[in-house]
Motif scaffolding. Structure first.
Motif, mmCIF file in Angstrom:
data_model
loop_
_atom_site.group_PDB
_atom_site.id
_atom_site.type_symbol
_atom_site.label_atom_id
_atom_site.label_comp_id
_atom_site.label_asym_id
_atom_site.label_seq_id
_atom_site.Cartn_x
_atom_site.Cartn_y
_atom_site.Cartn_z
ATOM 1 N N SER A 135 8.917 -8.293 3.875
ATOM 2 C CA SER A 135 8.568 -9.239 2.810
ATOM 3 C C SER A 135 7.641 -8.629 1.764
ATOM 4 C CB SER A 135 7.900 -10.477 3.413
ATOM 5 O OG SER A 135 6.649 -10.145 3.988
ATOM 6 N N LEU A 136 7.194 -7.385 1.976
ATOM 7 C CA LEU A 136 6.257 -6.760 1.049
ATOM 8 C C LEU A 136 7.007 -6.082 -0.098
ATOM 9 C CD1 LEU A 136 3.730 -5.049 3.513
ATOM 10 C CD2 LEU A 136 3.495 -7.256 2.363
ATOM 11 N N SER A 137 6.456 -6.194 -1.280
ATOM 12 C CA SER A 137 7.008 -5.467 -2.420
ATOM 13 C C SER A 137 6.666 -3.984 -2.280
ATOM 14 C CB SER A 137 6.413 -5.996 -3.728
ATOM 15 O OG SER A 137 5.018 -5.710 -3.788
ATOM 16 N N ARG A 138 7.314 -3.168 -3.095
ATOM 17 C CA ARG A 138 7.035 -1.737 -3.036
ATOM 18 C C ARG A 138 5.565 -1.457 -3.333
ATOM 19 N NH1 ARG A 138 10.867 2.211 -6.411
ATOM 20 N NH2 ARG A 138 12.319 1.232 -4.927
ATOM 21 N N GLN A 139 4.999 -2.178 -4.303
ATOM 22 C CA GLN A 139 3.598 -1.973 -4.661
ATOM 23 C C GLN A 139 2.672 -2.439 -3.539
ATOM 24 O OE1 GLN A 139 2.345 -0.359 -7.460
ATOM 25 N NE2 GLN A 139 0.524 -0.447 -6.156
ATOM 26 N N ALA A 140 3.019 -3.572 -2.926
ATOM 27 C CA ALA A 140 2.199 -4.084 -1.820
ATOM 28 C C ALA A 140 2.201 -3.116 -0.647
ATOM 29 C CB ALA A 140 2.699 -5.455 -1.382
ATOM 30 N N VAL B 215 -0.228 -1.323 13.149
ATOM 31 C CA VAL B 215 -1.120 -1.584 12.018
ATOM 32 C C VAL B 215 -1.257 -3.092 11.780
ATOM 33 C CG1 VAL B 215 -1.504 -1.177 9.556
ATOM 34 C CG2 VAL B 215 -0.443 0.607 10.977
ATOM 35 N N VAL B 216 -2.495 -3.549 11.661
ATOM 36 C CA VAL B 216 -2.777 -4.951 11.357
ATOM 37 C C VAL B 216 -3.231 -5.028 9.905
ATOM 38 C CG1 VAL B 216 -4.077 -7.009 12.009
ATOM 39 C CG2 VAL B 216 -3.486 -5.308 13.747
ATOM 40 N N VAL B 217 -2.618 -5.941 9.147
ATOM 41 C CA VAL B 217 -2.875 -5.996 7.714
ATOM 42 C C VAL B 217 -3.138 -7.424 7.268
ATOM 43 C CG1 VAL B 217 -0.388 -6.178 7.205
ATOM 44 C CG2 VAL B 217 -1.951 -5.325 5.451
ATOM 45 N N ASP B 218 -4.048 -7.565 6.307
ATOM 46 C CA ASP B 218 -4.280 -8.845 5.638
ATOM 47 C C ASP B 218 -3.292 -8.930 4.478
ATOM 48 O OD1 ASP B 218 -5.144 -10.986 4.099
ATOM 49 O OD2 ASP B 218 -7.265 -10.540 4.339
ATOM 50 N N VAL B 219 -2.297 -9.785 4.605
ATOM 51 C CA VAL B 219 -1.225 -9.817 3.611
ATOM 52 C C VAL B 219 -1.692 -10.386 2.274
ATOM 53 C CG1 VAL B 219 0.621 -9.927 5.330
ATOM 54 C CG2 VAL B 219 -0.438 -12.048 4.515
ATOM 55 N N LYS B 220 -2.846 -11.030 2.249
ATOM 56 C CA LYS B 220 -3.339 -11.578 0.981
ATOM 57 C C LYS B 220 -3.787 -10.480 0.028
ATOM 58 C CE LYS B 220 -4.887 -15.933 3.056
ATOM 59 N NZ LYS B 220 -6.066 -16.816 3.332
ATOM 60 N N ASN B 221 -4.365 -9.411 0.589
ATOM 61 C CA ASN B 221 -4.857 -8.340 -0.274
ATOM 62 C C ASN B 221 -4.323 -6.961 0.113
ATOM 63 O OD1 ASN B 221 -6.293 -7.766 2.046
ATOM 64 N ND2 ASN B 221 -8.221 -8.631 1.288
ATOM 65 N N ASN B 222 -3.335 -6.943 1.048
ATOM 66 C CA ASN B 222 -2.706 -5.678 1.484
ATOM 67 C C ASN B 222 -3.730 -4.686 2.033
ATOM 68 O OD1 ASN B 222 -0.960 -6.090 -1.567
ATOM 69 N ND2 ASN B 222 -0.171 -6.662 0.439
ATOM 70 N N ARG B 223 -4.716 -5.205 2.725
ATOM 71 C CA ARG B 223 -5.768 -4.363 3.294
ATOM 72 C C ARG B 223 -5.577 -4.240 4.801
ATOM 73 N NH1 ARG B 223 -10.801 -5.129 5.577
ATOM 74 N NH2 ARG B 223 -10.583 -7.392 5.345
ATOM 75 N N VAL B 224 -5.633 -3.026 5.302
ATOM 76 C CA VAL B 224 -5.552 -2.797 6.754
ATOM 77 C C VAL B 224 -6.860 -3.240 7.397
ATOM 78 C CG1 VAL B 224 -5.394 -1.027 8.560
ATOM 79 C CG2 VAL B 224 -3.885 -0.931 6.558
ATOM 80 N N THR B 225 -6.740 -4.126 8.380
ATOM 81 C CA THR B 225 -7.934 -4.662 9.038
ATOM 82 C C THR B 225 -8.166 -4.065 10.423
ATOM 83 O OG1 THR B 225 -6.660 -6.527 9.940
ATOM 84 C CG2 THR B 225 -7.748 -6.846 7.795
#
Length: 319
Positions: free
Chosen positions: A122-127, A221-231
């Motif tokens: 579901s992520l865009s290329r930029q995300a 990998v665990v990621v915050d999908v709101k800001n594309n940050r690895v948590t």
């Protein structure tokens, strides 16, 4: 030989163990696929989740260096929580006996966000590029943790070495012995010679740093999908003291990951030699692992080509 549970722990047994460890009356237990050791997601009603990991069944063939993964992960989590302020995951519980679920196990967490493998489509290329960049930053923070000797994360008197070349040679030798046990026809003598020939380049690494050998798969990998940050990461069981560039995330890194980490590992001749040695390590590991645990949806042809290329390049790079 270690004893393995003959089958997966009963769900009710897992729930009781999880509820006791998390001090929660209601815990949802979900088996996750894609992991060597059996891995379960534990969800409470608080908006985050935990991981319970236990040994695989007796039918799963492990390589020599994979036997102590639970113990290694427990030590790594304890270390990271003392050395990185605000580190997300904690070691909640570690049982070194088969009581109470029939296997040694550990529970870690809490984790906030989503597993990258679950949301990648579901992520865009930029995300996705932003997530990869964040992963590079995360790995850089882990590799900033330093040790006193190279080798296992669980250090004790007589364990570890001041020589990175000696430790790397021992790691490679362990995989080669697994390959020999499996009767794989590989250029073992050439690989041993490569390490001897280039040990000076390896020993230019003098500061042991925390390395996660296998971390780059999306299931980890665990990621915050709101800001594309690895948590965080779900698995710290491949930690050791070594050269950060041995991590599998440098096997075939993306530009975004390298940007997040801050430096590519192919500057001078010695760096290039080390990187080919590390490609040799990971490609050999992939070939031997495929022999022990064949996958229906993949083969080892790419790894064999990479192994051949690494040996050819190392042969040409005479010091």
């Amino acid at each position: 030989m270690p004893s393995y549970p003959p089958r997966s722990p009963e769900p009710s047994t897992l729930q009781r163990a999880a509820a006791n460890a998390l001090q929660s009356r209601s815990v949802k237990v979900e088996r996750l696929d894609g992991y060597l050791f059996r891995t379960y997601r534990l969800t409470t009603g608080k908006g985050f989740f935990y991981i319970l990991r236990c040994r695989p069944s007796h039918s799963v063939r492990l390589l020599r260096h994979e036997e102590d993964r639970l113990e290694t992960e427990a030590s790594a989590l304890q270390l990271l929580n003392t050395r990185i302020e605000g580190f997300s995951a904690r070691l909640i519980e570690y049982h070194s006996t088969t009581i109470p679920i029939g296997s040694r196990y550990l529970i870690s967490g809490p984790f906030g966000g989503a597993v990258l493998a679950d949301v990648e489509s579901s992520l865009s290329r930029q995300a996705f590029a932003n997530t990869d960049r964040s992963l590079g930053q995360y790995v850089r923070s882990v590799s900033a943790v330093t040790g006193t000797t190279f080798g296992p994360i669980r250090q004790a008197p007589g364990i570890g070495s001041q020589s990175w070349a000696r430790v790397f040679a021992s790691m490679l030798e362990s995989i080669m012995r697994d390959g020999e046990d499996a009767l794989l026809n590989l250029p073992y003598d050439s690989m041993r010679d490569m390490v001897r020939r280039h040990r000076v380049s390896l020993d230019q690494i003098t500061q042991p740093r925390l390395v996660l050998l296998e971390l780059s798969v999306d299931e980890n990998v665990v990621v915050d999908v709101k800001n594309n940050r690895v948590t965080g990461l779900l698995d710290y069981s491949t930690a050791l003291w070594g050269d950060p560039y041995l991590s599998d995330c440098w096997y075939k890194p993306t530009a975004s990951f390298a940007e997040g980490f801050g430096k590519l590992p192919n500057g001078d001749a010695d760096e290039r030699i080390r990187q080919y040695l590390y490609v040799l390590y990971h490609s050999l590991l992939a070939v031997v692992r495929h022999s022990y645990r064949p996958s229906e949806d993949s083969d080892d042809l790419d790894a064999r080509r990479d192994l051949t290329t690494a040996i050819r390049q190392l042969t040409a790079l005479v010091r």
